[in-house]
Design a protein around this motif. Sequence first.
Motif, PDB file in Angstrom:
ATOM      1  N   MET A 196       2.874   2.184   8.115  1.00  0.00           N
ATOM      2  CA  MET A 196       2.723   0.866   7.507  1.00  0.00           C
ATOM      3  C   MET A 196       3.926   0.525   6.620  1.00  0.00           C
ATOM      4  N   THR A 197       5.125   0.940   7.022  1.00  0.00           N
ATOM      5  CA  THR A 197       6.284   0.737   6.154  1.00  0.00           C
ATOM      6  C   THR A 197       6.510  -0.737   5.827  1.00  0.00           C
ATOM      7  N   GLY A 198       6.312  -1.611   6.788  1.00  0.00           N
ATOM      8  CA  GLY A 198       6.567  -3.030   6.560  1.00  0.00           C
ATOM      9  C   GLY A 198       5.480  -3.751   5.792  1.00  0.00           C
ATOM     10  N   TRP A 199       4.365  -3.120   5.548  1.00  0.00           N
ATOM     11  CA  TRP A 199       3.247  -3.766   4.858  1.00  0.00           C
ATOM     12  C   TRP A 199       3.491  -3.863   3.357  1.00  0.00           C
ATOM     13  N   ARG A 200       4.243  -2.925   2.802  1.00  0.00           N
ATOM     14  CA  ARG A 200       4.540  -2.882   1.369  1.00  0.00           C
ATOM     15  C   ARG A 200       3.257  -2.809   0.544  1.00  0.00           C
ATOM     16  N   ILE A 201       2.543  -1.716   0.723  1.00  0.00           N
ATOM     17  CA  ILE A 201       1.331  -1.480  -0.049  1.00  0.00           C
ATOM     18  C   ILE A 201       1.241   0.009  -0.376  1.00  0.00           C
ATOM     19  N   GLY A 202       0.914   0.290  -1.627  1.00  0.00           N
ATOM     20  CA  GLY A 202       0.789   1.670  -2.071  1.00  0.00           C
ATOM     21  C   GLY A 202      -0.153   1.730  -3.251  1.00  0.00           C
ATOM     22  N   TRP A 203      -0.080   2.827  -3.989  1.00  0.00           N
ATOM     23  CA  TRP A 203      -0.907   2.926  -5.187  1.00  0.00           C
ATOM     24  C   TRP A 203      -0.268   3.861  -6.196  1.00  0.00           C
ATOM     25  N   ILE A 204      -0.677   3.694  -7.426  1.00  0.00           N
ATOM     26  CA  ILE A 204      -0.277   4.591  -8.496  1.00  0.00           C
ATOM     27  C   ILE A 204      -1.529   5.245  -9.043  1.00  0.00           C
ATOM     28  N   GLU A 205      -1.432   6.535  -9.333  1.00  0.00           N
ATOM     29  CA  GLU A 205      -2.537   7.275  -9.934  1.00  0.00           C
ATOM     30  C   GLU A 205      -2.135   7.656 -11.351  1.00  0.00           C
ATOM     31  N   ALA A 206      -3.016   7.335 -12.302  1.00  0.00           N
ATOM     32  CA  ALA A 206      -2.691   7.560 -13.706  1.00  0.00           C
ATOM     33  C   ALA A 206      -3.972   7.764 -14.495  1.00  0.00           C
ATOM     34  N   PRO A 207      -3.878   8.322 -15.695  1.00  0.00           N
ATOM     35  CA  PRO A 207      -5.071   8.432 -16.539  1.00  0.00           C
ATOM     36  C   PRO A 207      -5.708   7.064 -16.764  1.00  0.00           C
ATOM     37  N   PRO A 208      -7.027   6.972 -16.707  1.00  0.00           N
ATOM     38  CA  PRO A 208      -7.701   5.674 -16.869  1.00  0.00           C
ATOM     39  C   PRO A 208      -7.337   4.943 -18.151  1.00  0.00           C
ATOM     40  N   ALA A 209      -6.946   5.670 -19.181  1.00  0.00           N
ATOM     41  CA  ALA A 209      -6.572   5.019 -20.447  1.00  0.00           C
ATOM     42  C   ALA A 209      -5.395   4.071 -20.279  1.00  0.00           C
ATOM     43  N   LEU A 210      -4.609   4.253 -19.216  1.00  0.00           N
ATOM     44  CA  LEU A 210      -3.450   3.389 -18.969  1.00  0.00           C
ATOM     45  C   LEU A 210      -3.819   2.179 -18.107  1.00  0.00           C
ATOM     46  N   GLY A 211      -5.100   2.024 -17.779  1.00  0.00           N
ATOM     47  CA  GLY A 211      -5.520   1.010 -16.828  1.00  0.00           C
ATOM     48  C   GLY A 211      -5.079  -0.400 -17.186  1.00  0.00           C
ATOM     49  N   GLN A 212      -5.282  -0.818 -18.424  1.00  0.00           N
ATOM     50  CA  GLN A 212      -4.925  -2.189 -18.795  1.00  0.00           C
ATOM     51  C   GLN A 212      -3.414  -2.391 -18.775  1.00  0.00           C
ATOM     52  N   ILE A 213      -2.669  -1.365 -19.160  1.00  0.00           N
ATOM     53  CA  ILE A 213      -1.207  -1.454 -19.123  1.00  0.00           C
ATOM     54  C   ILE A 213      -0.728  -1.633 -17.685  1.00  0.00           C
ATOM     55  N   ILE A 214      -1.285  -0.837 -16.765  1.00  0.00           N
ATOM     56  CA  ILE A 214      -0.873  -0.945 -15.367  1.00  0.00           C
ATOM     57  C   ILE A 214      -1.289  -2.293 -14.791  1.00  0.00           C
ATOM     58  N   GLU A 215      -2.490  -2.752 -15.128  1.00  0.00           N
ATOM     59  CA  GLU A 215      -2.920  -4.071 -14.665  1.00  0.00           C
ATOM     60  C   GLU A 215      -1.958  -5.151 -15.150  1.00  0.00           C
ATOM     61  N   ASN A 216      -1.526  -5.053 -16.399  1.00  0.00           N
ATOM     62  CA  ASN A 216      -0.573  -6.026 -16.918  1.00  0.00           C
ATOM     63  C   ASN A 216       0.739  -5.992 -16.153  1.00  0.00           C
ATOM     64  N   LEU A 217       1.230  -4.789 -15.853  1.00  0.00           N
ATOM     65  CA  LEU A 217       2.502  -4.662 -15.151  1.00  0.00           C
ATOM     66  C   LEU A 217       2.412  -5.233 -13.737  1.00  0.00           C
ATOM     67  N   VAL A 218       1.269  -5.052 -13.084  1.00  0.00           N
ATOM     68  CA  VAL A 218       1.071  -5.682 -11.775  1.00  0.00           C
ATOM     69  C   VAL A 218       1.023  -7.200 -11.925  1.00  0.00           C
ATOM     70  N   GLN A 219       0.245  -7.665 -12.907  1.00  0.00           N
ATOM     71  CA  GLN A 219       0.087  -9.102 -13.128  1.00  0.00           C
ATOM     72  C   GLN A 219       1.431  -9.784 -13.352  1.00  0.00           C
ATOM     73  N   PHE A 220       2.311  -9.158 -14.126  1.00  0.00           N
ATOM     74  CA  PHE A 220       3.546  -9.812 -14.519  1.00  0.00           C
ATOM     75  C   PHE A 220       4.695  -9.551 -13.547  1.00  0.00           C
ATOM     76  N   SER A 221       4.397  -8.903 -12.445  1.00  0.00           N
ATOM     77  CA  SER A 221       5.436  -8.711 -11.415  1.00  0.00           C
ATOM     78  C   SER A 221       5.042  -9.385 -10.108  1.00  0.00           C
ATOM     79  N   THR A 222       3.908  -8.970  -9.530  1.00  0.00           N
ATOM     80  CA  THR A 222       3.498  -9.529  -8.232  1.00  0.00           C
ATOM     81  C   THR A 222       2.138 -10.205  -8.258  1.00  0.00           C
ATOM     82  N   SER A 223       1.380  -9.995  -9.309  1.00  0.00           N
ATOM     83  CA  SER A 223       0.020 -10.544  -9.419  1.00  0.00           C
ATOM     84  C   SER A 223      -0.905 -10.048  -8.310  1.00  0.00           C
TER      85      SER A 223
END
Length: 389
Positions: free
Chosen positions: A241-268
Motif C-alpha cells: 500500500m505504498t501509494g496509499w500514504r497511511i500508517g500509524w504511530i504507537e505511543a503512551p496514551p498520555a500523549l494522545g491529545q498532543i498527537i491528535e493536535n499534531l495530526v489536526q494541524f498538519s493533515t486533519s
Amino acid sequence: MLRQVAAHVAALPQSGIVEVVNYGRTREGMIPMWVGEGDLPTPSFICDAAAEALHGGQTFYTWQRGIPELRQSIARYMSKLYGIPETPERFFVCGSGMQAINIAFNIALAAGDEVIIPTPAWPNAAAAAMTRGAKPVFVPFGYDEQTGFSLDFDRIADAITPRTRAIFLNTPANPTGFVASREDLQTMLDLARAKGLWIVADEIYGRFYYGEEGRAPSFHDIMEPDDHILFVQTFSKNWAMTGWRIGWIEAPPALGQIIENLVQFSTSGVAPFMQRGAIAALEQGEPFVAEQIARARKGCDLVADPLIATGKVDLVKPKGAFYLFMSVPGYDDVRALALRLVDEANIGLAPGTAFGPGGERFLRLCYARGEAQLTEATKRLVTWLERQN
C-alpha cells in the motif's frame, strides 16, 4: 527569493535515489530496483473495502486519531504479533509512516536539539529532523565482511551530548538488512533510560525477517509501559500500500491529545474510506503478508547467491527487510556506478551515498519483485560484473 527561505529548510538535501530514478525511469526494458517497494499492486480485498466506503459516502472529516474501528484493529493485530495488551488508546492513525516520523520528532525534538541516527540509514528520517531545525548526528554501523553490519554502542554513547534528545533506530534496517538482536535492543534501551532520551523505533520491516522466530526482535519484547519509546509504522510494505500514504504511530496514551493536535494541524486526519481499506488489510491480509515474506526470502537467495558466486562483490546476505547492500571493489564513486549500470546493464540500483556515512562504497538493490524480473536483473548484473577487469 531564495535568500528569504528559512535556512534549515533551504539546507535540506536532494535525494540521491531520485536522481538515479529520474535518470533511468524512461529507459525501455529498465528493471527498477532502486526504490523501497515491491511490484505487487494492493490486493483487491483492500481496494474493494475502500471503494465500498468511498461510494457509500465516507468522504467527510473524521476522527483525528483514526476511526475507532481501525484503532481497534491495529490493537488486535499488534497484540497478536507482539503479545502486548490490546489497548487502542496507544495507536494513532496518520498519513503514512513518514508522517509518523514527523510526529515523533515533533514530540521529541526542538530547534537546536540532536537526534542520533545509526547509518547507513533511510535518508528521510534525518531530513525530517532537519525540518524541525534539529540536527541529525550520524553514527556509522560497524561492518565486517563476514557478518555484515552491527551497532557500535561505544560510538553511540560517545555521540551523546547535552543537546541529544532522541535516538532513531530502524530494525530490520533499510538499506543494510541489519536486524538488532534482543540484546542489542536492551543495550539501546538501557542507554536511553540512563541518558533520559526518547527512542523513535522504526520497525516497519519487522515481518520481513529471515530467522526462525517469525518476526524480528522488537522493543515490545523488553520495554516497560513508561519507557519513552515512540513506534512508527506503515501499511506500505506488508500490504503493498505504498501509494496509499497511511500508517500509524504507537505511543503512551498520555500523549494522545498532543498527537491528535499534531495530526489536526498538519493533515486533519486520514480519509475514512482509506481507513476502511486498512481495516481489511489487518483483518484479511495475513495470507498476503505470508506470501510477501516468502517471496522476499526467495528473492534474496535468487539474487544474492549468483552475485556472491562471481567473487566480484562484497555482500553479506541480510537478516531482514528486502534489500541487498553490496559493494563492487574498485568502484568507489557509487553515484557514477549507479548511473553507469543504468546505461550499460539497464538495471536501476540506488547509490549508497544517499544513505549517509558508511554507505559511500555500497549500492542498494530492492529484491521485492517477481522471480522473472529478478532472474533477468541478476543475469544482467552478473554479466556486467564478469566483463569488468
